[in-house]
Design a protein around this motif. Structure first.
Motif, PDB file in Angstrom:
ATOM      1  N   ARG A  94       3.830   3.413  -1.828  1.00  0.00           N
ATOM      2  CA  ARG A  94       4.384   3.571  -3.173  1.00  0.00           C
ATOM      3  C   ARG A  94       5.871   3.258  -3.212  1.00  0.00           C
ATOM      4  NH1 ARG A  94       6.888   7.533  -6.237  1.00  0.00           N
ATOM      5  NH2 ARG A  94       6.393   7.453  -8.479  1.00  0.00           N
ATOM      6  N   VAL A 117       0.833  -1.196   0.000  1.00  0.00           N
ATOM      7  CA  VAL A 117       0.000   0.000   0.000  1.00  0.00           C
ATOM      8  C   VAL A 117       0.873   1.253   0.000  1.00  0.00           C
ATOM      9  CG1 VAL A 117      -1.940  -1.132   1.141  1.00  0.00           C
ATOM     10  CG2 VAL A 117      -0.197   0.002   2.530  1.00  0.00           C
ATOM     11  N   ASN A 144      -2.001  -2.404 -10.455  1.00  0.00           N
ATOM     12  CA  ASN A 144      -1.766  -1.922 -11.813  1.00  0.00           C
ATOM     13  C   ASN A 144      -0.294  -1.657 -12.102  1.00  0.00           C
ATOM     14  OD1 ASN A 144      -4.467  -2.067 -12.482  1.00  0.00           O
ATOM     15  ND2 ASN A 144      -4.887   0.092 -12.045  1.00  0.00           N
ATOM     16  N   TRP A 145       0.485  -1.293 -11.088  1.00  0.00           N
ATOM     17  CA  TRP A 145       1.900  -0.998 -11.292  1.00  0.00           C
ATOM     18  C   TRP A 145       2.662  -2.186 -11.856  1.00  0.00           C
ATOM     19  CZ3 TRP A 145       5.707  -3.671  -8.520  1.00  0.00           C
ATOM     20  CH2 TRP A 145       5.225  -4.485  -7.482  1.00  0.00           C
ATOM     21  N   ARG A 190      -8.410 -10.733  -7.033  1.00  0.00           N
ATOM     22  CA  ARG A 190      -7.070 -10.164  -7.108  1.00  0.00           C
ATOM     23  C   ARG A 190      -6.055 -11.228  -7.554  1.00  0.00           C
ATOM     24  NH1 ARG A 190      -7.317  -5.224  -5.562  1.00  0.00           N
ATOM     25  NH2 ARG A 190      -5.130  -4.876  -5.028  1.00  0.00           N
ATOM     26  N   GLY A 193      -3.290  -4.014  -1.667  1.00  0.00           N
ATOM     27  CA  GLY A 193      -2.805  -2.786  -2.289  1.00  0.00           C
ATOM     28  C   GLY A 193      -3.011  -2.759  -3.793  1.00  0.00           C
ATOM     29  N   PRO A 194      -2.569  -1.671  -4.453  1.00  0.00           N
ATOM     30  CA  PRO A 194      -2.706  -1.538  -5.903  1.00  0.00           C
ATOM     31  C   PRO A 194      -1.949  -2.633  -6.644  1.00  0.00           C
ATOM     32  CG  PRO A 194      -2.136   0.568  -4.885  1.00  0.00           C
ATOM     33  CD  PRO A 194      -1.965  -0.468  -3.830  1.00  0.00           C
ATOM     34  N   ARG A 198       6.562  -0.334  -3.974  1.00  0.00           N
ATOM     35  CA  ARG A 198       6.242  -0.699  -5.354  1.00  0.00           C
ATOM     36  C   ARG A 198       7.336  -0.206  -6.299  1.00  0.00           C
ATOM     37  NH1 ARG A 198       1.150   1.358  -3.487  1.00  0.00           N
ATOM     38  NH2 ARG A 198       1.230   3.147  -4.918  1.00  0.00           N
TER      39      ARG A 198
END
Length: 298
Positions: free
Chosen positions: A74, A72, A103-104, A133, A100-101, A77
């Motif tokens: 950045r 979560v 798409n990265w 997910r 968490g995201p 990531r």
């Protein structure tokens, strides 16, 4: 004259981060929030570590094992994306609750190096959301494993999870209660052992004192300041990543602990088969295809 190439060095990184967006009752970091200053410090530490890895000449694998949820944030990531693109980095793994995201990951160069160690928490998210997910990871071609703390109240959820996951995804199970026999019913234990061929090692850790281990020889634990130990569970300081020469400290060491009951530790033991069974997926607990049915040899 050709010189022998140094073996891949595994670095298990755990920085200052100690916050999580989940509230698991057995976890000391449940719903803990880090201050902005703490998060800024953690980001600086991760960036320094990433830069150090980038400057090395030898093969390196990295496992992020935070006290909390990292994806979560950045800066984790970005670190994984940066490390995966480096030619001398073999693996970039991270423990996550998968909240968490995602798409990265589509922009990662070297996506085949990424490994996610994903934990399903039945009382924190729905099975449908977690599986959605996982399906996104499959669509993107991301390698991952899935696991659960095998609490009795979650056994139905674990059965449903195993039935719904693709067959190629390894479902690892962590024993919840190791204090003595009797926590699991015999019929439940039979199913758990069948679902995860390595569950017995978590439930009844084999003696480790005096056993040869890659920890301290080809694997090191590092904190946010660069302080090095052989593993997370042996606090003896070996040196500092940013100051000392690793060649002066990397050597075979015997385990000083009576038992090692965490996969992060016992996966490095030379007398157990995990390095061979998991291969280059060992840090993320990703079983090599075709080896999922193998059982421990002891």
């Amino acid at each position: 004259m050709l010189t022998a190439q140094a073996p891949t060095l595994s670095l298990l990184y755990r920085g200052t981060l100690s916050s999580c967006n989940y509230a698991c009752g057995y976890c000391p970091f449940a719903k803990k929030r880090d201050s902005r200053a703490t998060l800024a410090r953690d980001a600086r530490e991760v960036a320094r570590f990433t830069s150090w890895v980038a400057a090395q000449k030898r093969d390196i694998s990295v496992l992020f094992t935070p006290w909390g949820e990292a994806l979560v944030r950045r800066h984790y990531r970005v670190a994984m994306q940066t490390l995966a693109a480096l030619p001398h980095v073999r693996q970039v793994a991270l423990q996550t609750n998968l909240s968490g995201p995602l798409n990265w990951l589509q922009a990662v160069e070297g996506l085949e190096k990424i490994g996610l160690w994903c934990t399903y928490h039945p009382d924190q998210t729905t099975l449908a959301r977690f599986l959605e997910r996982c399906a996104r990871l499959d669509t993107m071609g991301v390698r991952y494993s899935v696991g659960v703390v095998a609490m009795n109240e979650h056994l139905d959820a674990i059965r449903a999870l195993r039935a719904a996951l693709p067959a190629h995804v390894y479902l690892w199970l962590n024993a919840y209660d190791r204090r003595g026999p009797g926590y699991y019913r015999e019929q439940d234990l039979a199913w758990l052992d069948a679902a995860d061929p390595w569950f017995a090692q978590s439930r009844r850790p084999s003696p480790s004192r005096g056993k040869p281990c890659l920890a301290g020889e080809a694997s090191l634990s590092v904190d946010g300041d660069g302080e090095l130990t052989r593993c997370h569970f042996v606090p003896e300081r070996l040196g500092n990543l940013y100051v000392d020469d690793l060649a002066d400290m990397l050597q075979e060491r015997r385990c000083p602990r009576f038992k090692c009951d965490c996969y992060i530790g016992y996966a490095q033991r030379k007398d157990l088969p995990f390095q061979a069974v998991f291969g280059e997926g060992v840090l993320a607990r990703i079983v090599t295809v075709g080896r999922i049915s193998q059982r421990r040899s002891d």
